[in-house]
Scaffold this motif. Sequence first.
Motif, PDB file in Angstrom:
ATOM      1  N   UNK A 158       0.829  -1.211   0.000  1.00 26.00           N
ATOM      2  CA  UNK A 158       0.000   0.000   0.000  1.00 26.00           C
ATOM      3  C   UNK A 158       0.862   1.259   0.000  1.00 26.00           C
ATOM      4  N   UNK A 159       0.385   2.264  -0.690  1.00 27.05           N
ATOM      5  CA  UNK A 159       1.150   3.516  -0.765  1.00 27.05           C
ATOM      6  C   UNK A 159       0.935   4.383   0.474  1.00 27.05           C
ATOM      7  N   UNK A 160       2.011   5.027   0.911  1.00 24.40           N
ATOM      8  CA  UNK A 160       1.917   6.038   1.971  1.00 24.40           C
ATOM      9  C   UNK A 160       2.637   7.291   1.470  1.00 24.40           C
ATOM     10  N   UNK A 161       2.125   8.460   1.823  1.00 31.68           N
ATOM     11  CA  UNK A 161       2.781   9.715   1.413  1.00 31.68           C
ATOM     12  C   UNK A 161       3.108  10.531   2.647  1.00 31.68           C
ATOM     13  N   UNK A 167       8.849   7.566   7.279  1.00 35.54           N
ATOM     14  CA  UNK A 167       7.849   6.507   7.204  1.00 35.54           C
ATOM     15  C   UNK A 167       7.637   5.872   8.579  1.00 35.54           C
ATOM     16  N   UNK A 168       8.720   5.653   9.309  1.00 32.07           N
ATOM     17  CA  UNK A 168       8.608   5.094  10.658  1.00 32.07           C
ATOM     18  C   UNK A 168       7.864   6.086  11.550  1.00 32.07           C
ATOM     19  N   UNK A 169       8.235   7.343  11.464  1.00 40.71           N
ATOM     20  CA  UNK A 169       7.551   8.381  12.257  1.00 40.71           C
ATOM     21  C   UNK A 169       6.057   8.376  11.956  1.00 40.71           C
ATOM     22  N   UNK A 170       5.715   8.334  10.677  1.00 39.47           N
ATOM     23  CA  UNK A 170       4.298   8.356  10.284  1.00 39.47           C
ATOM     24  C   UNK A 170       3.570   7.109  10.782  1.00 39.47           C
ATOM     25  N   UNK A 171       4.219   5.969  10.686  1.00 36.97           N
ATOM     26  CA  UNK A 171       3.580   4.714  11.098  1.00 36.97           C
ATOM     27  C   UNK A 171       3.312   4.705  12.595  1.00 36.97           C
ATOM     28  N   UNK A 172       4.295   5.203  13.372  1.00 36.03           N
ATOM     29  CA  UNK A 172       4.106   5.258  14.823  1.00 36.03           C
ATOM     30  C   UNK A 172       2.986   6.251  15.165  1.00 36.03           C
ATOM     31  N   UNK A 173       3.093   7.432  14.605  1.00 29.89           N
ATOM     32  CA  UNK A 173       2.180   8.517  14.958  1.00 29.89           C
ATOM     33  C   UNK A 173       0.734   8.217  14.587  1.00 29.89           C
ATOM     34  N   UNK A 174       0.536   7.448  13.524  1.00 26.26           N
ATOM     35  CA  UNK A 174      -0.818   7.162  13.068  1.00 26.26           C
ATOM     36  C   UNK A 174      -1.319   5.788  13.494  1.00 26.26           C
TER      37      UNK A 174
END
Length: 416
Positions: free
Chosen positions: A29-32, A78-85
């Motif tokens: 899946x795409x993440x931006x 990407x790691x920051x976004x994954x943790x935060x969300x």
Amino acid sequence: MNDILPEETPRWQIVEGAFRQLMRAYGYDEIRMPLVEMTDLFKRSIGEVTDIVEKEMYTFVDRNGDSLSLRPEGTASCVRAAIQNGLLHNQIQKLWYGGPMFRHERPQKGRYRQFHQLGVEVFGLDGPDIDAEIIAMTARYWRELALEHKVKLEMNSLGSNEARAAYRDILVKYFGQHSEHLDEDSQRRLHSNPLRILDSKNPDMQDLIEAAPRLSEHLDESSQEHFAGLCTMLDDLGIEYVINPRLVRGLDYYNRTVFEWTTDQLGAQGTVCAGGRYDGLVAQLGGRATTAVGFALGLERLIALLDDARVAQAAQPPHAYFIVVGSEAVRTGFRLSEELRDNIPGLRLVMHTGGGSLKSQFKRADRSGAQLALILGDDELQAQTVAIKPLRTEQHQETVAQDQLTQWLSKYIHSN
Ligand code: ATP
Ligand code: MG
């Protein structure tokens, strides 16, 4: 930082399009993520004593007094976004992203200050099977781009953090004994980050590096097994690799598997894709311990490798160019063009705009690469027809009634 001009964008579209398709084929899946992050994120993840953080980041203070940096790579964001969300709560994530990255490097062939990466990050899986999957995926990508004969795979295992810490002491001892041969950067790194010395690109240092003790001789048992598992799976898939005990990568967060796809066709800037495991990074950035593995590929280098033949194969010139002579013809031509686009999915039709003689419009039609010219002049208007002239073959011009045009063109497209 470069403009990417219309004549170059087809190459970009090929590599980006093939990557999107690849990601669909594997269920990723795409993440931006934003282009800017807190500077601290990159310091904590990539490492204070790396080339990137020490001298390559575009860092500035914003109006609130926060120190921000343009992202030099995608993994930390990407790691920051994954943790935060909350994407990592007992979930496996298989993600991809793409876009510009920024590093203040000395510009040269294959090295730019704004460059572009496509990357993959997988969270929550620790077996060698996922390492094998992402490597197999890159191998498939090279085949899709007809690059498989230009790149080769190098791999290494960095082992566990403990094994690395022990190895670090061995390295400090070794390089310490030869400190008179260390360049300035390496002197500085001897105590802060000796593994970085192995990554030095300085030709004068290569003999010393070559003779250094090898991490593979100090690997922990479970990392050895993990790496052996990966090698077996790649053997099963017929994917060739070279084990390079010197491969350490330029970022601090890696452990266990690291790999690079390299080419000898781009001079010194030979790494087109690089990645590996970073099992400790999620916890290090404040998330619950989650294993992870990923890679990023550099699009500029990939594009430089693409064959013109592969680019030509993907070219999609217009099917037809609509020549309209006179103001009445413009109005009818416009209406017909819209109808054709309504009724023929996938039709590539260029409507001539800006007036001009029949001759000048023909020139434009020819330059567009279109297969057909559709011609609407006084005679055709009168007779409610359109003349159709093949531009790339010796076939004769035909005349088709306007109300038959959709049918005619749709048949033409499906048989050409
Ligand atoms: P290198 O050793 O070539 O400096 P790196 O280890 O700094 O590469 P990574 O951070 O792993 O590179 O980035 C992954 C890929 O992104 C590289 O293999 C390369 O293809 C590309 N890349 C990195 N920096 C640049 C740059 N300044 N310009 C163009 N592409 C780059
Ligand atoms: Mg670099």
